[in-house]
Design a protein around this motif. Structure first.
Motif, mmCIF file in Angstrom:
data_model
loop_
_atom_site.group_PDB
_atom_site.id
_atom_site.type_symbol
_atom_site.label_atom_id
_atom_site.label_comp_id
_atom_site.label_asym_id
_atom_site.label_seq_id
_atom_site.Cartn_x
_atom_site.Cartn_y
_atom_site.Cartn_z
ATOM 1 N N ALA A 68 -22.389 -5.281 1.083
ATOM 2 C CA ALA A 68 -21.484 -4.092 1.412
ATOM 3 C C ALA A 68 -20.095 -4.156 1.730
ATOM 4 O O ALA A 68 -19.096 -3.747 1.351
ATOM 5 C CB ALA A 68 -22.268 -3.268 2.356
ATOM 6 N N ASP A 69 -19.974 -5.345 2.619
ATOM 7 C CA ASP A 69 -18.540 -5.858 3.015
ATOM 8 C C ASP A 69 -17.680 -6.263 2.036
ATOM 9 O O ASP A 69 -16.612 -5.826 1.829
ATOM 10 C CB ASP A 69 -18.559 -6.942 4.073
ATOM 11 C CG ASP A 69 -19.223 -6.476 5.436
ATOM 12 O OD1 ASP A 69 -19.096 -5.174 5.638
ATOM 13 O OD2 ASP A 69 -19.916 -7.222 6.079
ATOM 14 N N ALA A 70 -18.204 -6.974 0.989
ATOM 15 C CA ALA A 70 -17.609 -7.509 -0.022
ATOM 16 C C ALA A 70 -17.020 -6.536 -0.920
ATOM 17 O O ALA A 70 -16.000 -6.426 -1.408
ATOM 18 C CB ALA A 70 -18.460 -8.552 -0.901
ATOM 19 N N ALA A 71 -18.026 -5.686 -1.159
ATOM 20 C CA ALA A 71 -17.586 -4.163 -2.149
ATOM 21 C C ALA A 71 -16.651 -3.313 -1.557
ATOM 22 O O ALA A 71 -15.745 -3.121 -2.209
ATOM 23 C CB ALA A 71 -18.658 -3.490 -2.434
ATOM 24 N N ILE A 72 -16.829 -3.205 -0.202
ATOM 25 C CA ILE A 72 -15.721 -2.274 0.434
ATOM 26 C C ILE A 72 -14.496 -2.962 0.489
ATOM 27 O O ILE A 72 -13.452 -2.193 0.252
ATOM 28 C CB ILE A 72 -16.158 -2.072 1.975
ATOM 29 C CG1 ILE A 72 -17.576 -1.030 1.921
ATOM 30 C CG2 ILE A 72 -15.042 -1.394 2.732
ATOM 31 C CD1 ILE A 72 -18.007 -0.765 3.148
ATOM 32 N N GLN A 73 -14.414 -4.231 0.658
ATOM 33 C CA GLN A 73 -13.075 -5.042 0.615
ATOM 34 C C GLN A 73 -12.550 -4.792 -0.786
ATOM 35 O O GLN A 73 -11.164 -4.780 -0.877
ATOM 36 C CB GLN A 73 -13.412 -6.445 1.200
ATOM 37 C CG GLN A 73 -12.141 -7.264 1.307
ATOM 38 C CD GLN A 73 -11.118 -6.818 2.293
ATOM 39 O OE1 GLN A 73 -11.325 -6.416 3.537
ATOM 40 N NE2 GLN A 73 -9.746 -6.673 1.915
ATOM 41 N N LYS A 74 -13.344 -5.219 -1.727
ATOM 42 C CA LYS A 74 -12.487 -5.088 -2.885
ATOM 43 C C LYS A 74 -12.231 -4.009 -3.353
ATOM 44 O O LYS A 74 -11.229 -3.804 -3.954
ATOM 45 C CB LYS A 74 -14.095 -5.738 -3.892
ATOM 46 C CG LYS A 74 -13.493 -6.189 -5.321
ATOM 47 C CD LYS A 74 -14.493 -6.899 -6.008
ATOM 48 C CE LYS A 74 -13.932 -7.501 -7.332
ATOM 49 N NZ LYS A 74 -15.146 -8.009 -8.182
ATOM 50 N N VAL A 75 -13.137 -2.815 -3.016
ATOM 51 C CA VAL A 75 -12.432 -1.404 -3.647
ATOM 52 C C VAL A 75 -11.233 -1.042 -2.708
ATOM 53 O O VAL A 75 -10.262 -0.451 -3.303
ATOM 54 C CB VAL A 75 -13.759 -0.325 -3.281
ATOM 55 C CG1 VAL A 75 -13.223 1.177 -3.586
ATOM 56 C CG2 VAL A 75 -14.733 -0.781 -4.192
ATOM 57 N N SER A 76 -11.227 -1.415 -1.327
ATOM 58 C CA SER A 76 -9.804 -1.161 -0.460
ATOM 59 C C SER A 76 -8.826 -1.947 -1.014
ATOM 60 O O SER A 76 -7.578 -1.331 -1.106
ATOM 61 C CB SER A 76 -10.431 -1.510 0.800
ATOM 62 O OG SER A 76 -11.297 -0.666 1.372
ATOM 63 N N ASN A 77 -8.824 -3.013 -1.654
ATOM 64 C CA ASN A 77 -7.791 -3.822 -2.415
ATOM 65 C C ASN A 77 -7.430 -2.926 -3.808
ATOM 66 O O ASN A 77 -6.340 -2.951 -3.962
ATOM 67 C CB ASN A 77 -8.256 -5.198 -2.745
ATOM 68 C CG ASN A 77 -8.238 -5.892 -1.273
ATOM 69 O OD1 ASN A 77 -7.496 -5.708 -0.080
ATOM 70 N ND2 ASN A 77 -8.663 -6.974 -1.334
ATOM 71 N N ILE A 78 -8.493 -2.649 -4.526
ATOM 72 C CA ILE A 78 -7.990 -1.982 -5.680
ATOM 73 C C ILE A 78 -7.453 -0.726 -5.399
ATOM 74 O O ILE A 78 -6.300 -0.256 -6.311
ATOM 75 C CB ILE A 78 -9.618 -1.617 -6.527
ATOM 76 C CG1 ILE A 78 -10.244 -3.030 -7.073
ATOM 77 C CG2 ILE A 78 -9.379 -0.646 -7.666
ATOM 78 C CD1 ILE A 78 -11.467 -2.839 -7.454
ATOM 79 N N MET A 79 -7.780 0.066 -4.107
ATOM 80 C CA MET A 79 -7.132 1.340 -4.005
ATOM 81 C C MET A 79 -6.067 1.163 -3.069
ATOM 82 O O MET A 79 -5.505 2.369 -2.830
ATOM 83 C CB MET A 79 -8.360 2.356 -3.782
ATOM 84 C CG MET A 79 -9.332 2.554 -4.759
ATOM 85 S SD MET A 79 -10.286 4.050 -4.233
ATOM 86 C CE MET A 79 -9.372 5.511 -4.289
ATOM 87 N N LYS A 80 -5.514 0.123 -2.996
ATOM 88 C CA LYS A 80 -4.586 0.028 -1.802
ATOM 89 C C LYS A 80 -3.353 0.866 -2.141
ATOM 90 O O LYS A 80 -2.773 1.133 -0.940
ATOM 91 C CB LYS A 80 -4.397 -1.419 -1.308
ATOM 92 C CG LYS A 80 -3.599 -2.025 -2.536
ATOM 93 C CD LYS A 80 -3.380 -3.690 -2.017
ATOM 94 C CE LYS A 80 -2.663 -4.155 -3.219
ATOM 95 N NZ LYS A 80 -3.021 -5.803 -3.030
ATOM 96 N N GLY A 81 -2.972 1.017 -3.162
ATOM 97 C CA GLY A 81 -1.727 1.772 -3.289
ATOM 98 C C GLY A 81 -1.905 3.337 -3.438
ATOM 99 O O GLY A 81 -1.054 3.937 -3.399
#
Length: 106
Positions: A68-81
């Motif tokens: 979950a931590d890894a997925a949340i971090q990845k999605v947060s990075n994908i959507m950071k803009g």
């Protein structure tokens, strides 16, 4: 509920998203989507991310804490803009990035 609006938002990140998954998520999140504030994810709020991890990631996607931590971090990075992160899109990407889309759209 305007499924097309959510589908268009997901398409900003996924060229050919599953319409069934988007519709399923929108239906699952209908109460949160009714409120403008809760319709978006505050990815900088640790409490909100903990709630997503504890709820959606653990219960719906059956992810371990680390997954979950890894997925949340990845999605947060994908959507950071994206300043206002659409909750449907965030959850869709969580399922996609954790390879658990089958749990969202049957």
């Amino acid at each position: 509920m305007d499924i097309e609006k959510y589908l268009a938002n997901v398409k900003k990140y996924v060229p050919n998203p599953s319409e069934d998954a988007v519709e399923s998520l929108a239906n699952h999140l209908r109460l949160a989507l009714a409120n403008r504030d809760s319709a978006t994810v505050a990815a900088t709020d640790p409490d909100e991310l903990a709630g997503i991890k504890r709820g959606y990631c653990s219960v719906n996607l059956d992810l371990t804490s680390e997954e979950a931590d890894a997925a949340i971090q990845k999605v947060s990075n994908i959507m950071k803009g994206d300043k206002a992160k659409c909750r449907v899109t965030f959850y869709y990407l969580l399922a996609q990035e954790s390879d658990t889309m089958h749990r969202v759209a049957g």
